[in-house]
Design a protein around this motif. Structure first.
Motif, mmCIF file in Angstrom:
data_model
loop_
_atom_site.group_PDB
_atom_site.id
_atom_site.type_symbol
_atom_site.label_atom_id
_atom_site.label_comp_id
_atom_site.label_asym_id
_atom_site.label_seq_id
_atom_site.Cartn_x
_atom_site.Cartn_y
_atom_site.Cartn_z
ATOM 1 N N THR A 137 0.834 -1.196 0.000
ATOM 2 C CA THR A 137 0.000 0.000 0.000
ATOM 3 C C THR A 137 0.875 1.255 0.000
ATOM 4 N N ARG A 138 0.245 2.385 -0.126
ATOM 5 C CA ARG A 138 0.940 3.676 -0.026
ATOM 6 C C ARG A 138 1.624 3.795 1.341
ATOM 7 N N ALA A 139 0.934 3.329 2.392
ATOM 8 C CA ALA A 139 1.521 3.370 3.733
ATOM 9 C C ALA A 139 2.758 2.484 3.818
ATOM 10 N N ASP A 140 2.725 1.323 3.143
ATOM 11 C CA ASP A 140 3.893 0.443 3.123
ATOM 12 C C ASP A 140 5.085 1.131 2.473
ATOM 13 N N THR A 141 4.815 1.856 1.395
ATOM 14 C CA THR A 141 5.895 2.554 0.698
ATOM 15 C C THR A 141 6.456 3.688 1.551
ATOM 16 N N LEU A 142 5.577 4.439 2.199
ATOM 17 C CA LEU A 142 6.041 5.530 3.051
ATOM 18 C C LEU A 142 6.867 5.014 4.221
ATOM 19 N N ARG A 143 6.505 3.859 4.724
ATOM 20 C CA ARG A 143 7.273 3.277 5.829
ATOM 21 C C ARG A 143 8.547 2.600 5.335
ATOM 22 N N GLY A 144 8.463 1.852 4.241
ATOM 23 C CA GLY A 144 9.547 0.963 3.864
ATOM 24 C C GLY A 144 10.558 1.489 2.884
ATOM 25 N N SER A 145 10.320 2.647 2.288
ATOM 26 C CA SER A 145 11.251 3.166 1.281
ATOM 27 C C SER A 145 12.006 4.391 1.798
ATOM 28 N N ILE A 146 13.109 4.672 1.143
ATOM 29 C CA ILE A 146 13.847 5.908 1.436
ATOM 30 C C ILE A 146 13.213 6.993 0.575
ATOM 31 N N THR A 147 12.201 7.618 1.122
ATOM 32 C CA THR A 147 11.445 8.614 0.385
ATOM 33 C C THR A 147 12.308 9.857 0.141
ATOM 34 N N PRO A 148 11.926 10.706 -0.824
ATOM 35 C CA PRO A 148 12.678 11.955 -1.038
ATOM 36 C C PRO A 148 12.770 12.801 0.223
ATOM 37 N N GLU A 149 11.749 12.720 1.075
ATOM 38 C CA GLU A 149 11.729 13.520 2.301
ATOM 39 C C GLU A 149 12.592 12.910 3.407
ATOM 40 N N ARG A 150 13.102 11.722 3.177
ATOM 41 C CA ARG A 150 14.054 11.092 4.100
ATOM 42 C C ARG A 150 15.484 11.143 3.566
ATOM 43 N N GLU A 151 15.609 11.126 2.274
ATOM 44 C CA GLU A 151 16.904 10.894 1.646
ATOM 45 C C GLU A 151 17.912 12.016 1.865
ATOM 46 N N TRP A 152 17.439 13.246 1.967
ATOM 47 C CA TRP A 152 18.338 14.397 1.907
ATOM 48 C C TRP A 152 19.013 14.732 3.236
ATOM 49 N N TRP A 153 18.600 14.070 4.340
ATOM 50 C CA TRP A 153 19.172 14.414 5.650
ATOM 51 C C TRP A 153 19.655 13.161 6.362
ATOM 52 N N ASP A 154 20.763 13.312 7.073
ATOM 53 C CA ASP A 154 21.413 12.190 7.754
ATOM 54 C C ASP A 154 21.339 12.399 9.267
ATOM 55 N N LEU A 155 20.824 11.402 9.958
ATOM 56 C CA LEU A 155 20.684 11.498 11.414
ATOM 57 C C LEU A 155 22.041 11.636 12.102
ATOM 58 N N ASN A 156 22.067 12.524 13.099
ATOM 59 C CA ASN A 156 23.278 12.705 13.895
ATOM 60 C C ASN A 156 23.049 12.386 15.371
ATOM 61 N N TYR A 157 21.921 12.881 15.936
ATOM 62 C CA TYR A 157 21.704 12.749 17.378
ATOM 63 C C TYR A 157 20.221 12.877 17.691
ATOM 64 N N TYR A 158 19.756 12.068 18.638
ATOM 65 C CA TYR A 158 18.423 12.211 19.217
ATOM 66 C C TYR A 158 18.560 12.517 20.701
ATOM 67 N N HIS A 159 17.653 13.326 21.229
ATOM 68 C CA HIS A 159 17.411 13.364 22.668
ATOM 69 C C HIS A 159 15.916 13.156 22.863
ATOM 70 N N LEU A 160 15.555 11.932 23.186
ATOM 71 C CA LEU A 160 14.169 11.578 23.427
ATOM 72 C C LEU A 160 13.849 11.787 24.895
ATOM 73 N N SER A 161 12.905 12.676 25.166
ATOM 74 C CA SER A 161 12.441 12.936 26.531
ATOM 75 C C SER A 161 10.973 12.538 26.602
ATOM 76 N N VAL A 162 10.643 11.625 27.492
ATOM 77 C CA VAL A 162 9.270 11.148 27.552
ATOM 78 C C VAL A 162 8.862 10.888 28.999
ATOM 79 N N GLU A 163 7.651 11.322 29.352
ATOM 80 C CA GLU A 163 7.091 11.007 30.654
ATOM 81 C C GLU A 163 6.021 9.940 30.471
#
Length: 534
Positions: free
Chosen positions: A17-43
């Motif tokens: 499905t479209r949702a499968d593609t958005l989850r499973g592919s390297i979309t144009p909106e994912r491709e251009w940036w490379d992860l460096n750091y997360y700070h996950l804060s959750v209560e």
């Protein structure tokens, strides 16, 4: 006609499905940036089974762009997104959120986003297989909470770049819980804040981490630990268990250092010395969360007390400790770039169980175990899945995957070379995401063999290769491979009488003179079918 219509209906349900593609592919909106750091804060709010928090996302701009994709699954909601203090707009399509950026994204720049979110995350019904958050209470009435989300995705409980190809380089995890509880997450505990009615635990992960490996485990924990003198020095091994289970854990968790000793021998140094190693009791069976392996096997050997091989060898170790910790090398160190290649995680780790036995009880013990697991193999669909649509291959990636690797060991016929290949994989692809072809090519290069047809047969076809043979009156053995991919030419060891012989079958009939026309017995460590033609 009814059967045909039913088949088409089932096929339609399985189409990506479209949702499968958005989850499973390297979309144009994912491709251009490379992860460096997360700070996950959750209560975490146990009484209402809800959470609230934010994720700081630091990234490097690879190419200029204006829209960035972040994933968060319903029923959770992103309440705000900010960059440099300025609120941004976004559009939601299922789990995918497309954020419109105002700041110019210059190539090479390091930028940050703050993503605020809240809600009641999906409750896991049958973890770790279905995924979500488990909300339970221990025997003393204390809250006992944990996540497991390999299949469903990390975005089931926090906003993230939910695709395995891009691992964050490091991460801080800050979890706020009621003051009578403790959170245990990945990496090392940096500090603990007493907020009065709540406490916040800050955990720092110094190494790259796959998103599904990020975890929270919350309970009335007590701690004990030890040190392991390993190949890279002193490794801290910490254990967090429910208060009532402390003595049982001190006995059962002896398998942890045995695991580390065996797997450093086979696979090379534990990949996360900087983050230490933890076993954490949780209210489900267990999961391979990086540096924070979760455990729920009931303090017993086997898989919930059962031997999955039917040989007796599976009761020599605690399955969850050995299997899930084996993923530290194959899943957390070497990570698939696409879920279609999930066999890289599960086949090697399934095989690690037999290697643990091999190390402590001898090669034949490991061989008996891996052969015994064949009763769990279906051979109905390929191990490799479909790329780009979040579609894994068949469950045969476990037991068939272990047997294909054991078969490959016998094909190479040099146990020290085989061990060096396993260690070399973890060195060559250290802290990397990979595709299957990279793994195949490395093994073939190091083995000095053309293994393309071998991998195609065992990974991309469902049926086993069939060794067909017959004898003629002039003491000639005729043999070939059938039911295989073209050019399949795997060598195989057989017994002819009492003589061990290595045959070199192809897909065309081959001949070999033998001393006596007698029956042929295939070495059982090769996972194949045989058919005597006459």
């Amino acid at each position: 006609m009814i059967l045909a219509l039913m088949s088409q209906s089932v096929l339609a349900q399985n189409l990506p499905t479209r949702a499968d593609t958005l989850r499973g592919s390297i979309t144009p909106e994912r491709e251009w940036w490379d992860l460096n750091y997360y700070h996950l804060s959750v209560e975490v709010f146990p009484e209402s089974q809800s959470i609230k928090g934010k994720n700081l996302v630091r990234y490097r701009v690879e190419e200029p762009a204006e829209v960035l994709q972040i994933d968060l699954q319903e029923p959770l909601e992103i309440t705000a997104v900010k960059q440099d203090g300025e609120e941004l707009t976004f559009k939601r399509e299922g789990a995918a959120h497309f954020i419109s950026l105002k700041k110019q994204q210059e190539k090479g720049a390091i930028n940050e986003l703050e993503i605020f979110y809240e809600g009641k995350p999906k409750v896991a019904v049958r973890p770790p297989w279905d995924g979500g958050i488990t909300w339970q209470k221990d025997a003393n009435g204390n809250h006992f909470i944990a996540n497991a989300n390999q299949g469903i995705g990390s975005s089931i409980w926090w906003p993230t770049k939910d695709h395995p190809a891009d691992e964050v380089d490091s991460m801080m995890i800050s979890v706020t819980v009621p003051k009578d509880l403790m959170d245990v997450s990945n990496g090392r505990l940096i500090k603990e804040d007493d907020n009065g009615r709540t406490k916040t635990y800050h955990w720092f992960v110094a190494n790259p981490i796959n998103d599904y490996g990020v975890n929270i485990s919350i309970g009335d924990y007590v701690h004990f630990g030890e040190e392991f003198e390993g190949e890279k020095g002193t490794l801290t091994m910490d254990y967090y268990v429910l208060r009532d289970n402390l003595e049982k854990a001190k006995a059962q968790f002896r398998d942890a250092t045995r695991m580390m000793e065996a797997f450093e021998h086979w696979f090379g140094p534990y990949p996360f010395y900087e983050d230490g190693f933890k076993l954490i009791e949780v209210p489900y069976l267990g999961m391979e969360h990086q540096s924070a392996v979760t455990y729920g096997n009931g303090y017993q050997n086997g898989y919930l007390g059962r031997d999955l091989s039917g040989t007796g060898w599976g009761l020599k170790f605690d399955f969850i400790i050995i299997h899930e910790a084996g993923h530290e090398w194959f899943a957390n160190n070497i990570t698939y770039r696409d879920v279609a290649d999930m066999w890289i995680h599960e086949s090697f780790t399934n095989y690690s169980e037999s290697l643990f036995l091999d190390y402590f009880y001898g090669k034949e013990a490991g061989q008996e175990y891996v052969r015994g697991t064949r009763m769990n193999i279906a051979n109905q669909s390929p191990i490799i899945g479909i790329y780009g649509v979040n579609r894994r291959g068949s469950g045969d990636m476990y037991y068939k995957g272990g047997n294909l690797l054991n078969t490959l060991r016998e094909v190479i016929a040099d146990d020290e070379k085989w061990r060096n290949i396993l260690r070399g994989l973890n060195e060559e692809f250290y802290h990397q995401t990979v595709y299957t072809r990279q793994v195949e090519e490395y093994i073939a290069q190091q083995a000095g063999m053309d293994l393309k047809a071998f991998f195609d047969q065992y990974l991309r076809e469902s049926n086993l290769p069939v060794l067909e043979y017959y004898f003629t009156e002039n003491n000639t053995l005729h043999f070939r491979w059938n039911g295989t991919v073209p050019a399949f030419d795997m060598p195989i060891d057989v017994l002819l009488g009492e003589e061990k012989v290595r045959l070199q079958p192809a897909t065309e009939w081959q001949e070999m003179n033998v001393k006596k026309a007698t029956d042929l017995e295939v070495d059982p460590d090769f996972y194949v079918s045989t058919l005597k033609m006459r």
